[in-house]
Structure formats: structure tokens, C-alpha cells
Design a protein around this motif. Structure first.
Motif: not given
Lengths: 267, 170
Positions: A142-149, A160-167
Motif C-alpha cells: 500500500s501507499v499513502t500520499t504526502y497530504q494524507a500523511l 511540504r514539511a512531509i516532503g522535506t521529512t521524506m527527503a
């Protein structure tokens, strides 16, 4: 004076000196050992491992995997320096071989390998730690989205903060940031390269094509109601996005303990 | 698939300590000429080295790096002691007596050894440390340069000047 006598006497002095030095070293060692008990950093095993997604530098501390670094992205020295500030590192060949075997099992389809404990002590921000721990709850297939997370972390506008966290995720793979995609259904970016994200998603059952979009077989799952639906089902659209997941297909949703929606009958 | 390679990590700290501890103890003993001070400085050297160990980049720099920590600590201790002695002298004590006590506090009473120690003690700090590292520690000029934070040429010149002064003092 007899020169041989001088040599003998200077040898004896050197020996006496050696003995005195040894005694002092022994005395000092005890004090150092006592002080080191307070200062000591935890030990971590570290090594370079070749895998289908490139060469990885992996470190595992006493509490779990502490770091995975894609060596092809560069900055290995910085990653190593960060690890050394936190741990006393040991390059242990037996551990490296065992870990390599585990990773091989993952790439042969044994996804449970990723359930190994992780040590997030290299993550400094509380928000990032929370996001990464929540991400660990996204099951394989399964996957989730940046927004859902972001919503799951209690900050629905913080995609966007989630994007940075993933990066900046220090433990990709084991904290599965490859399972986070964009809300429009495209797979988005990946710190280890989009090509590797594709390899990982395909390994977990997603038949992602060259369009980099999720397959038509994907279904929407909900972690609270434990129901999965077709993506266009009205019930799926109305559900709380924070608890929503996208499964590769109905089989994966069922494997995660969800049942089919009785309205849209996704199969 | 490419074969995994090894990381260029410095040895585990305990191994590093075991390989250098006698050399470092000798180095500190020669600089301080005092057993209790040496014990204290030896412990401080290794504890500081452990704290800063993550900043050591590769195994090749280990030896001069530990020597530079030990050398700096000895220099600081000697400076503090000089300051203290100055204060004691101002209190009416005899500074020459204190200096003599300091010089003779170490083991051994052979005249030659004592005169060598005196001559070493009379050398300027950098020259004395360079000479001890070169002649007693068997270090290369490049290693001494790292330990003293100077160029190898400067390290070589310090050893040369120190030897010249020692010969002149005999």
C-alpha cells in the motif's frame, strides 16, 4: 670504562623504564575505564552493501537500523561523520553478510524483512520523528500520499514539511518513504532516485508503468473502517484522508485485513 | 553486482589506545618529568581523544593526532604551573627551590639523565616537543608537523635547532 658494561647498564635502565611505564599505563587504564562508562557512545555496526537499488551504507545500533545511505547520491563522508558523532562504529564482516542476505530476501519478495526495528535518534525534530513513525504503519502493498500523511500527523496543511521529512529520512527502505506518493496518483520523487522508487514499489506489488501513475487495479482502503473501495466510490471520497491508504489491488487490501465495500463491490 | 568495499574508518578506540598508550605515556613523562602529573595528563589525553574521536577522519592521522592532544595538554599544564609558581614566588617562597623540586621529582638519579632532562627543559616548548617526538617517539617530520600544527620544514628546523642547543649545552 668498559664499553660492554655501559651497554649492559643502559639496557637495564631501559628495561626498568619500560616496566615503570607499563605500571603507570596499567594504573591509568583503570581510571580511564571508569570515566569512559559515562562518556561512552553506543556501538553500531556499519558496512557497505551492494543491492539492486545500488550500493548502500548501512548502520545498525543496539536499538535497530540507524541509517541507510545511497552511496551514489554522494555526501557519504557527511553521513558517516553524522553517524560517528552518535555511535562508535565497527565494520563487522559477519553482520554485513547477514544483513546482505536479509536484503536479498526482501528483493525476492519477503517484505517482512522491513519490520526490523529502527533507531530514529539521528532525527532531531519531533515532527519528523512522528511522521516517520506513522509512515512505518503503512503496510507493504500500500501507499499513502504526502497530504494524507500530513493529516495523519495532525497537521493537514503540512504536506511540504512531509516532503522535506521524506527527503531527509535517514533510514529509507526500513522507514518506507518509497510508499509516499502525490495526491494526483503519480509516484513523485525519491531521495534514492525515481528509478529505485519504481523498483521498490514493483517489488511490493504495484505494477507502475512508464507513466509513473498507479495501476488501474489500485483500491482505496480505510484503516478505521477496515473497508476498501474503488477509487471513484462515493464512500471512499467522503472518508477521513488521514486514515486512507491506496492498495496495489484488492488482494493486498484483503491481506492487510480489510473487507470489500458493499456499495462499489471492488472485487 | 559490484563487490562491497570497506569503509575507511579509524580503528575502534580501544585498539587505538592499546597501540599507542606506551608511546604516549613515555612522551608525557618526558615532557612533564613528574609521575603524578603524567598519570593525570595521560588519562586526560585519552578521554579528550575519545570525545573528539568522531572528528578524526582516517586511520593514518591517528598517531600525530593523539600526540598533538598530549602535547597541547602538557603545554597547558606547564603554563598553568608557571603561573602558579609566579604567584607562590610573590607570596615569598623560593621559586628556584620549586623549580629544582619539579626537575628532580621523576625517577632515576643518573647525572647524565638529569643533565639531559635539564637541557630538554631549557629548550623552547615547540623545539622540546619536536625533539622528543622525533628522537624518543620515532615520528616522521610529517607526523610531527601535524601534531605541532606547523609545516614539516618547520618541524625539521625545530628538531635541528633543539639538537644544536643541546650540543651547545653539553
Amino acid at each position: 670504562m668498559n664499553p660492554s658494561k655501559v651497554t649492559k647498564s643502559s639496557d637495564a635502565t631501559a628495561e626498568a623504564d619500560d616496566r615503570a611505564v607499563d605500571t603507570m599505563v596499567r594504573r591509568a587504564r583503570a581510571g580511564i575505564r571508569r570515566a569512559m562508562k559515562v562518556l561512552r557512545r553506543p556501538e553500531a555496526r556499519v558496512g557497505i552493501i551492494a543491492s539492486p537499488i545500488g550500493r548502500l551504507m548501512v548502520a545498525e545500533g543496539p536499538r535497530g537500523i540507524a541509517a541507510i545511505h545511497f552511496l551514489w547520491t554522494g555526501a557519504a563522508d557527511e553521513a558517516l561523520a553524522r553517524l560517528r558523532r552518535r555511535f562508535d562504529l565497527l565494520d563487522n564482516e559477519t553482520w554485513r553478510e547477514n544483513f546482505n542476505r536479509e536484503l536479498d530476501r526482501y528483493f525476492r519478495g519477503d517484505i517482512a524483512v522491513l519490520d526490523r526495528p529502527v533507531d530514529l535518534s539521528l532525527v532531531e525534530s519531533e515532527f519528523k520523528r512522528r511522521a516517520l513513525m506513522r509512515l512505518r504503519e503503512v503496510p507493504s502493498g500500500s501507499v499513502t500520499t504526502y497530504q494524507a500523511l500530513a493529516a495523519d500527523c495532525g497537521a493537514p496543511d503540512a504536506q511540504r514539511a512531509i516532503g522535506t521529512t521524506m527527503a531527509t529520512n535517514p533510514i529509507p527502505l526500513f522507514v518506507p518513504c518509497h510508499r509516499v506518493i502525490r495526491s494526483d496518483g503519480t509516484i513523485g520523487n525519491y531521495g534514492g532516485g525515481v528509478k529505485n522508487k519504481l523498483i521498490l514499489l514493483r517489488n511490493e506489488g504495484f505494477e507502475v508503468g512508464s507513466s509513473l501513475k498507479l495501476p488501474a487495479s489500485a483500491v482505496m482502503g480505510h484503516r478505521r473502517t477496515l473497508i476498501y473501495c474503488r477509487p471513484d466510490c462515493g464512500a471512499a471520497r467522503r472518508s477521513n484522508p488521514a486514515r486512507a491508504l491506496i492498495f496495489a489491488d484488492a488482494r493486498h487490501a484483503r491481506a492487510a485485513g480489510l473487507r470489500a465495500c458493499k456499495l462499489c463491490k471492488p472485487g | 553486482m559490484a563487490a562491497p568495499e570497506k569503509l575507511d574508518l579509524p580503528p575502534p578506540f580501544e585498539d587505538a589506545m592499546r597501540s599507542l598508550e606506551r608511546e604516549i605515556m613515555r612522551f608525557i613523562l618526558r615532557l612533564t618529568r613528574d609521575r603524578e602529573d603524567s598519570l593525570d595528563l595521560f588519562q586526560e589525553t585519552w578521554l579528550r581523544a575519545y570525545r573528539a574521536y568522531p572528528s578524526l577522519r582516517s586511520k593514518s592521522g591517528l598517531r600525530p593526532w593523539v600526540f598533538s592532544i598530549a602535547g597541547n595538554l602538557c603545554r597547558n599544564r606547564a603554563r598553568d604551573r608557571r603561573r602558579r609558581e609566579r604567584v607562590i614566588a610573590n607570596d615569598g617562597r623560593d621559586p628556584e627551590f620549586e623549580a629544582a623540586r619539579f626537575l628532580h621529582a621523576d625517577h632515576g638519579s643518573h647525572d647524565g639523565v638529569i643533565s639531559l632532562r635539564r637541557a630538554l627543559a631549557a629548550l623552547p616548548g615547540k623545539q622540546g616537543r619536536a625533539l622528543i617526538m622525533r628522537k624518543f617517539g620515532g615520528m616522521e617530520y610529517a607526523e610531527i608537523a601535524v601534531a605541532l600544527e606547523c609545516s614539516p620544514e618547520s618541524a625539521r628546523a625545530s628538531v635541528y635547532q633543539a639538537l644544536k642547543k643541546l650540543k651547545a649545552s653539553q
